[in-house]
Motif scaffolding. Structure first.
Motif, PDB file in Angstrom:
ATOM      1  N   VAL A  28       0.840  -1.207   0.000  1.00 61.70           N
ATOM      2  CA  VAL A  28       0.000   0.000   0.000  1.00 61.70           C
ATOM      3  C   VAL A  28       0.870   1.250   0.000  1.00 61.70           C
ATOM      4  O   VAL A  28       1.710   1.435   0.886  1.00 61.70           O
ATOM      5  N   GLN A  30       0.561   4.981   0.463  1.00 63.26           N
ATOM      6  CA  GLN A  30      -0.379   5.999   0.943  1.00 63.26           C
ATOM      7  C   GLN A  30      -0.201   7.336   0.221  1.00 63.26           C
ATOM      8  O   GLN A  30      -1.179   8.046  -0.026  1.00 63.26           O
ATOM      9  N   SER A 116      -5.891  -2.487   0.631  1.00 65.60           N
ATOM     10  CA  SER A 116      -6.234  -2.037   1.988  1.00 65.60           C
ATOM     11  C   SER A 116      -7.608  -2.551   2.416  1.00 65.60           C
ATOM     12  O   SER A 116      -7.832  -2.838   3.596  1.00 65.60           O
ATOM     13  N   GLN A 119      -7.008  -6.107   3.500  1.00 63.96           N
ATOM     14  CA  GLN A 119      -6.282  -6.147   4.774  1.00 63.96           C
ATOM     15  C   GLN A 119      -7.161  -5.754   5.955  1.00 63.96           C
ATOM     16  O   GLN A 119      -6.999  -6.266   7.064  1.00 63.96           O
ATOM     17  N   SER A 120      -8.116  -4.853   5.727  1.00 65.28           N
ATOM     18  CA  SER A 120      -8.995  -4.398   6.816  1.00 65.28           C
ATOM     19  C   SER A 120     -10.311  -5.166   6.867  1.00 65.28           C
ATOM     20  O   SER A 120     -11.229  -4.791   7.609  1.00 65.28           O
TER      21      SER A 120
END
Length: 207
Positions: A28, A30, A116, A119-120
């Motif tokens: 990731v 950002q 993301s 992953q979340s």
């Protein structure tokens, strides 16, 4: 490779699939995500704001009092910015805020937000979403069975009018196609609901 469960419209797990490491398992970035979101929001700006400078405000042609001898500060016009009814300093004018970002940057940002979501645990894969007719209640029930958050984005492989109309009247729920998803919308909605065929199309396009 990341693995996720596949649910049916009853909210039951029917199988488990592997997601492409090249799309749903990248590192990731950002900063790239921030750059693309900033670009999207800038491109959406209308840029129609406009206020008048001292040259455009009506009136103020006569010097309000003589230059010297009054004891007051010198003034050349009653339409100077410090006067009531005066013009605006550095007045904003209509302009185009849009600018372009390299395609590779956009692609990396999209992969980053998809990763993301995995992953979340905010991605929900459904085997299919089909309604016989537009039914808001059925869509609401589906979201409840899938334990989706109040803010959900539904991504389909192909356009389905019944699904789109069923979601239109539910606040904070939106629909999209594989070729219309973007970084800002994926981040905006907490639950990312996507059909199984849409997952394969995303992998085919962005891998």
């Amino acid at each position: 490779m990341p693995k996720v469960n596949v649910y049916n419209m009853l909210g039951n797990v029917v199988e488990e699939i592997e997601l492409s490491e090249d799309v749903f398992g990248v590192e990731v970035n950002q900063h790239v995500v921030w750059e693309v979101v900033k670009n999207q929001l800038a491109n959406r700006r209308q840029g129609t704001q406009s206020t008048k400078t001292r040259a455009e405000v009506r009136g103020g042609g006569r010097k309000p009092w003589r230059q010297k001898g009054t004891g007051r500060a010198r003034q050349g016009s009653t339409r100077s910015p410090q006067w009531k009814g005066g013009g605006v300093v550095f007045a904003p004018k209509p302009r185009d805020y849009s600018y372009s970002v390299p395609k590779k940057v956009k692609r990396l940002a999209l992969k980053s937000v998809l990763t993301s979501k995995v992953q979340s645990n905010e991605i929900i894969v459904v085997d299919e979403i089909k309604f016989d007719s537009p039914k808001t209640k059925e869509m609401a029930n589906l979201l409840t069975k899938l334990n989706a958050d109040k803010k959900a984005l539904i991504v389909m492989g192909e356009k389905d009018a019944n699904v789109i109309k069923s979601a239109n009247n539910i606040p904070n729920v939106a629909t999209a196609l594989v070729n219309t998803i973007n970084v800002y919308d994926i981040l905006k909605y907490n639950s990312f609901i996507i059909t199984k065929d849409a997952v394969r199309k995303v992998e085919e396009v962005y891998a």
